[in-house]
Design an enzyme around this catalytic site. Structure first.
Site, mmCIF file in Angstrom:
data_model
loop_
_atom_site.group_PDB
_atom_site.id
_atom_site.type_symbol
_atom_site.label_atom_id
_atom_site.label_comp_id
_atom_site.label_asym_id
_atom_site.label_seq_id
_atom_site.Cartn_x
_atom_site.Cartn_y
_atom_site.Cartn_z
ATOM 1 C CE LYS A 48 -38.980 28.403 23.775
ATOM 2 N NZ LYS A 48 -39.754 27.397 24.591
ATOM 3 C CG HIS A 110 -47.571 31.324 21.127
ATOM 4 N ND1 HIS A 110 -47.014 32.023 22.172
ATOM 5 C CD2 HIS A 110 -47.207 30.027 21.313
ATOM 6 C CE1 HIS A 110 -46.351 31.179 22.955
ATOM 7 N NE2 HIS A 110 -46.455 29.959 22.457
ATOM 8 C CB SER A 140 -35.279 31.317 23.474
ATOM 9 O OG SER A 140 -36.063 30.436 24.248
HETATM 10 P P1 A3P Z 1 -34.309 30.097 27.133
HETATM 11 O O1 A3P Z 1 -34.459 29.168 25.954
HETATM 12 O O2 A3P Z 1 -33.557 31.344 26.763
HETATM 13 O O3 A3P Z 1 -33.732 29.443 28.326
HETATM 14 P P2 A3P Z 1 -41.871 30.192 26.677
HETATM 15 O O4 A3P Z 1 -42.418 29.737 27.965
HETATM 16 O O5 A3P Z 1 -42.534 31.397 26.121
HETATM 17 O O6 A3P Z 1 -41.764 29.067 25.697
HETATM 18 O O7 A3P Z 1 -40.380 30.707 26.947
HETATM 19 C C1 A3P Z 1 -39.338 29.819 27.272
HETATM 20 C C2 A3P Z 1 -38.124 30.615 27.670
HETATM 21 O O8 A3P Z 1 -38.366 31.200 28.964
HETATM 22 C C3 A3P Z 1 -36.879 29.750 27.825
HETATM 23 O O9 A3P Z 1 -35.781 30.602 27.536
HETATM 24 C C4 A3P Z 1 -36.979 29.379 29.290
HETATM 25 O O10 A3P Z 1 -35.788 28.912 29.857
HETATM 26 C C5 A3P Z 1 -37.387 30.729 29.876
HETATM 27 N N1 A3P Z 1 -37.959 30.619 31.218
HETATM 28 C C6 A3P Z 1 -39.009 29.863 31.614
HETATM 29 N N2 A3P Z 1 -39.208 29.991 32.935
HETATM 30 C C7 A3P Z 1 -38.274 30.856 33.388
HETATM 31 C C8 A3P Z 1 -37.948 31.394 34.677
HETATM 32 N N3 A3P Z 1 -38.626 31.049 35.760
HETATM 33 N N4 A3P Z 1 -36.919 32.252 34.758
HETATM 34 C C9 A3P Z 1 -36.209 32.615 33.661
HETATM 35 N N5 A3P Z 1 -36.456 32.131 32.429
HETATM 36 C C10 A3P Z 1 -37.484 31.263 32.288
#
Ligand code: A3P
Length: 296
Positions: A48, A110, A140
């Protein structure tokens, strides 16, 4: 594909000192034996913290022009295999990686630094690490675990936050994860350490820094196109990047592309939780030079 287990959510157990579920340990022997290639690019994160975002940027940088059909037909989680993922009904992450037809191979993990297959270090692979401040990372992760049936039940927010502080999370403590790769940088120079907060503040600048780490001379116009195409709103609309094709996730509970903001923790932490968290954080991080921003 339907990979929701009829057994319900998985159990958390201790695996070499790290909390894990069987989805990431079932294939352990093959993961440890994994043979990296010198041009592999590894995207390493605590869950996340912006994994999908950086994966998509890298995919566009390398394959955006040469393989346009890839962008419309293949979800990002197949373009960038999840190395330790072993889900029923799908080839394992190792098998998917071994079958990747493109070079360089972009690989997601991860795993904390001490559990990473040795081969990545031996081959001197480029490692892109993305870190996100602990408070937003916890929030998140909480919403993700509510909607992702592949992880244990999060319980209520207070219970979850305590568990986060105790490090009893899938892939272990946030604290050790971010510090582990930060320290590795001292002895292994092929790590590019990025921050989610910097990405939100100035994506274009972070794309430029990535290119310089990777030795890419991507023209500015293309970098700008990529910056725009990987904006939160664009990725949320895009079925190849928003995880809507993965039935293990219940989008009625929460979307994968949830908010994408810095500082959403303020909508979740009570004053008391925040004080306790700050105190505990100071202790956990007192030996590290790593600094995060919790707002921008
Ligand atoms: P939130 O839950 O705070 O919205 P991962 O890809 O490591 O699982 O992380 C997911 C998090 O990154 C989520 O956070 C998601 O919304 C955010 N995220 C993914 N793409 C993004 C982007 N282009 N800009 C900003 N946040 C992004």
């Amino acid at each position: 594909i339907n990979i929701i287990s009829p057994m319900g959510r998985p159990e958390l157990f201790d695996f070499e000192g790290i909390s894990m579920t069987h989805y990431f340990t079932d294939n352990w022997e093959n993961i440890q034996k994994f043979q990296a290639r010198p041009d592999d690019i590894l995207i390493t994160t605590y869950p996340k913290s912006g994994t999908t975002w950086v994966s998509y940027i890298l995919d566009l940088l390398y394959f955006g022009n040469t393989a346009p059909e890839r962008q419309t037909s293949l979800p990002i989680f197949f373009r960038v295999p999840f190395l330790e993922g072993t889900f029923p009904g799908l080839p394992s992450g190792v098998e998917q990686t071994d079958k990747l037809p493109t070079t360089p191979r972009l690989i997601k993990t991860h795993l904390p630094v001490q559990l990473l297959p040795k081969s990545f270090w031996e081959q001197n692979c480029r490692v892109v690490y993305v870190a996100r401040n602990a408070k937003d990372n916890a929030v998140s992760y909480f919403h993700f675990d509510r909607m992702n049936m592949g992880d244990p039940e999060p319980g209520d927010w207070n219970t979850f936050l305590k568990r986060f502080m105790d490090g009893k999370m899938v892939f272990g403590p946030w604290y050790d994860h971010v510090c582990g790769y930060w320290e590795k940088k001292q002895t292994y120079s092929n790590i590019h350490y990025m921050f989610f907060e910097d990405m939100v503040e100035d994506t274009g600048h972070e794309v430029e820094r990535l290119c310089s780490f990777l030795g890419l001379s991507t023209p500015i116009e293309e970098r700008e196109r990529i910056t725009k195409g990987t904006h939160f709103d664009a990725m949320k609309q895009n079925n190849m990047t928003n995880y809507s094709t993965l039935p293990i996730m219940d989008f009625k509970v929460s979307p994968f592309m949830r908010k994408g903001k810095v500082g959403d923790w303020k909508n979740h932490f009570t004053v008391a939780q925040n004080e306790q968290f700050n105190e505990h954080y100071k202790q956990k991080m007192k030996n590290s030079t790593l600094r995060f921003r919790t707002e921008i």
